[in-house]
Design an enzyme around this catalytic site. Structure first.
Site, PDB file in Angstrom:
ATOM      1  N   GLY A  54      -3.930  -5.314   6.479  1.00  0.00           N
ATOM      2  CA  GLY A  54      -5.000  -4.798   6.843  1.00  0.00           C
ATOM      3  C   GLY A  54      -5.986  -5.405   8.031  1.00  0.00           C
ATOM      4  N   ARG A  62     -12.714  -8.873  -0.990  1.00  0.00           N
ATOM      5  CA  ARG A  62     -12.082  -8.615   0.206  1.00  0.00           C
ATOM      6  C   ARG A  62     -11.905  -6.964   0.209  1.00  0.00           C
ATOM      7  NH1 ARG A  62      -7.100  -6.618   1.309  1.00  0.00           N
ATOM      8  NH2 ARG A  62      -6.320  -6.820   3.466  1.00  0.00           N
ATOM      9  N   VAL A  63     -12.075  -6.311   1.153  1.00  0.00           N
ATOM     10  CA  VAL A  63     -11.844  -4.789   1.438  1.00  0.00           C
ATOM     11  C   VAL A  63     -10.861  -4.824   2.617  1.00  0.00           C
ATOM     12  CG1 VAL A  63     -12.584  -2.518   2.012  1.00  0.00           C
ATOM     13  CG2 VAL A  63     -13.828  -4.054   0.630  1.00  0.00           C
ATOM     14  N   GLY A  64      -9.830  -4.223   2.662  1.00  0.00           N
ATOM     15  CA  GLY A  64      -8.933  -4.239   3.840  1.00  0.00           C
ATOM     16  C   GLY A  64      -8.995  -2.774   4.654  1.00  0.00           C
ATOM     17  N   ASP A  65      -7.967  -2.282   5.053  1.00  0.00           N
ATOM     18  CA  ASP A  65      -7.907  -0.993   5.970  1.00  0.00           C
ATOM     19  C   ASP A  65      -8.026   0.231   5.126  1.00  0.00           C
ATOM     20  OD1 ASP A  65      -5.170  -1.934   5.724  1.00  0.00           O
ATOM     21  OD2 ASP A  65      -4.837   0.203   6.422  1.00  0.00           O
ATOM     22  N   THR A  88       0.001   1.332   6.406  1.00  0.00           N
ATOM     23  CA  THR A  88       0.390   0.330   5.317  1.00  0.00           C
ATOM     24  C   THR A  88       0.712  -1.048   5.901  1.00  0.00           C
ATOM     25  OG1 THR A  88       2.236  -0.307   3.699  1.00  0.00           O
ATOM     26  CG2 THR A  88       2.685   1.100   5.373  1.00  0.00           C
ATOM     27  N   GLY A  89       0.424  -1.985   5.385  1.00  0.00           N
ATOM     28  CA  GLY A  89       0.615  -3.405   5.966  1.00  0.00           C
ATOM     29  C   GLY A  89      -0.625  -4.315   5.942  1.00  0.00           C
ATOM     30  N   THR A 136       0.692  -1.048  -0.142  1.00  0.00           N
ATOM     31  CA  THR A 136       0.093  -0.099   0.130  1.00  0.00           C
ATOM     32  C   THR A 136       0.871   1.049  -0.051  1.00  0.00           C
ATOM     33  OG1 THR A 136      -1.684  -1.327   1.165  1.00  0.00           O
ATOM     34  CG2 THR A 136      -1.845   1.393   1.251  1.00  0.00           C
TER      35      THR A 136
END
Length: 307
Positions: free
Chosen positions: A211, A186-189, A208-209, A158
């Protein structure tokens, strides 16, 4: 107010043969954002422009060259938030938008909400945003890794940016192609306010990282909350340096969940900080106190340059 900007290209492991590309990509992004701030542009302009540079660079995981999911497709998420009115906008699970950060900016200015999938793409098209064919997001390297079912140790990550303009306004933006072999939908952070990004009158943060690790500790909001810390400022407010806030936020993550993450933090005084628990984190920043941007891939590189 003295402008300042910091960008990140992801908390990750950076292979030696990709160090130059990460350094050059981060430098190009911060230079574009800084030029806008120097010319009197606002923080949102700078954040959008800087992230667009990173989205166009397949070295990073934000648009072209994004991670391929279990179906062999690239889907993108992005968001932006500003400090003055707490307006925000986000998009998720899109693959026909060339620059998701620009669509997130459009949403921020229209009305604060998160749009996903076809709805986000319809909004982008109506707003005249740059569209693309889904296959144009896939590069040969990613295709080969997907076909071999390999997750690279130096996977791209990210990207994000935070900026302070001369008017005292802050903005944060984050953009991603997600995880390799992530489940469909899927949806991350990244597009979630408080997790992938946050901005208010105290400061701004982009993360970043992983999620799934960032979300439960609400990492971006945690870092900004930690700016309200230990020493009194000239106006009587209690403040904590962004470097300390960032380090403490990552420590919270390490203590409570597993996974790698990083964050960049900028406060309302233009002070900069960042922290991570991965091997590397590509960052670049510029302030009025510097003659040229600082770019590094590891914290010890930065310390060596500043001692």
């Amino acid at each position: 107010m003295k402008p300042a900007i910091i960008i990140h290209g992801g908390a990750k492991t950076i292979a030696a043969d990709k160090a130059k590309a990460n350094t050059e990509g981060c430098l190009a992004a911060v230079q574009v954002g800084w030029e806008i701030l120097q010319q009197g542009g606002n923080a949102k302009d700078a954040v959008e422009a800087a992230i667009r540079v990173l989205e166009s660079d397949p070295t990073f995981n934000a648009s072209v060259g994004g991670s391929m999911n279990t179906d062999g497709k690239v889907f993108l998420d992005a968001a932006m938030m500003e400090s003055e009115h707490l307006n925000w906008g986000g998009v998720a699970v899109v693959n026909r938008i060339a620059h998701p950060i620009s669509v997130a900016r459009k949403i921020l200015e229209d009305r604060s909400y998160l749009l996903v999938g076809e709805g986000a793409e319809l909004f982008a098209a109506k707003q005249g945003c740059e569209m693309c064919e889904p296959n144009s997001l896939i590069i040969a390297e990613q295709q080969e890794q997907w076909q071999q079912q390999q997750v690279p140790c130096d996977r791209p990550e990210t990207v994000g940016c935070v900026a302070l303009d001369r008017y005292g306004h802050l903005a944060a933006g984050t953009s991603t192609g997600g995880l390799e072999f992530q489940p469909v939908g899927r949806v991350g952070d990244t597009a979630i306010v408080g997790c992938g990004l946050y901005a208010d009158s105290r400061g701004a943060c982009s993360t970043t990282g992983d999620g799934e690790s960032v979300i439960p500790v609400v990492l971006a909001k945690t870092a900004v909350d930690l700016l309200s810390g230990e020493t009194a400022s000239m106006d009587g407010n209690v403040v904590c340096h962004p470097e300390v806030a960032a380090e403490r936020a990552i420590e919270v993550l390490k203590q409570r969940v597993e996974g790698e993450a990083g964050c960049i933090v900028l406060d309302r005084h233009g002070r900069i900080g960042w922290a991570y628990n991965s091997q590397d984190m590509a960052i670049a920043y510029m302030t009025t106190d510097l003659q040229q941007p600082v770019v590094c891939l590891q914290k010890d590189q930065h310390l060596a340059k500043t001692i």
